[in-house]
Design a protein around this motif. Sequence first.
Motif, PDB file in Angstrom:
ATOM      1  N   LEU A  24       0.860  -1.181   0.000  1.00 13.62           N
ATOM      2  CA  LEU A  24       0.000   0.000   0.000  1.00 13.62           C
ATOM      3  C   LEU A  24       0.892   1.226   0.000  1.00 13.62           C
ATOM      4  O   LEU A  24       1.594   1.492   0.978  1.00 13.62           O
ATOM      5  CB  LEU A  24      -0.929   0.040   1.220  1.00 13.62           C
ATOM      6  CG  LEU A  24      -1.862   1.259   1.271  1.00 13.62           C
ATOM      7  CD1 LEU A  24      -2.874   1.237   0.124  1.00 13.62           C
ATOM      8  CD2 LEU A  24      -2.568   1.345   2.601  1.00 13.62           C
ATOM      9  N   ASP A  28      -1.326   6.458  -2.139  1.00 10.64           N
ATOM     10  CA  ASP A  28      -2.544   5.848  -2.672  1.00 10.64           C
ATOM     11  C   ASP A  28      -3.726   6.715  -2.248  1.00 10.64           C
ATOM     12  O   ASP A  28      -3.827   7.102  -1.077  1.00 10.64           O
ATOM     13  CB  ASP A  28      -2.698   4.420  -2.119  1.00 10.64           C
ATOM     14  CG  ASP A  28      -3.853   3.661  -2.746  1.00 10.64           C
ATOM     15  OD1 ASP A  28      -5.001   4.172  -2.698  1.00 10.64           O
ATOM     16  OD2 ASP A  28      -3.638   2.557  -3.250  1.00 10.64           O
ATOM     17  N   ALA A  31      -5.459   5.519   0.839  1.00  8.94           N
ATOM     18  CA  ALA A  31      -4.639   5.166   2.005  1.00  8.94           C
ATOM     19  C   ALA A  31      -5.254   5.634   3.324  1.00  8.94           C
ATOM     20  O   ALA A  31      -5.306   4.869   4.281  1.00  8.94           O
ATOM     21  CB  ALA A  31      -3.225   5.706   1.854  1.00  8.94           C
TER      22      ALA A  31
END
Length: 82
Positions: A24, A28, A31
């Motif tokens: 991740l 992102d 996130a």
Amino acid sequence: MDHPPESSVRLRDGWISTPHPTRLAADDVRATEILERHRAAVDANLPTYADPLSGFSVFTAAFLARRGYCCESGCRHCPFVV
């Protein structure tokens, strides 16, 4: 699959609050929401939370750590040094 003995299992630094770095990205767009859902699930002692994009269940780091081994499936919150 053979699992390593518990004594050889090592947890990553920050494992409970920081997703596995290759699974991740910090930038992102999801996130923040992912981390909020993860924290809420951990606080509620739930094993999973729903991914905000796919709706799939995602294991929490706490659940994976209690399980005691890495399954090598690429879990987002894998707490282990792999």
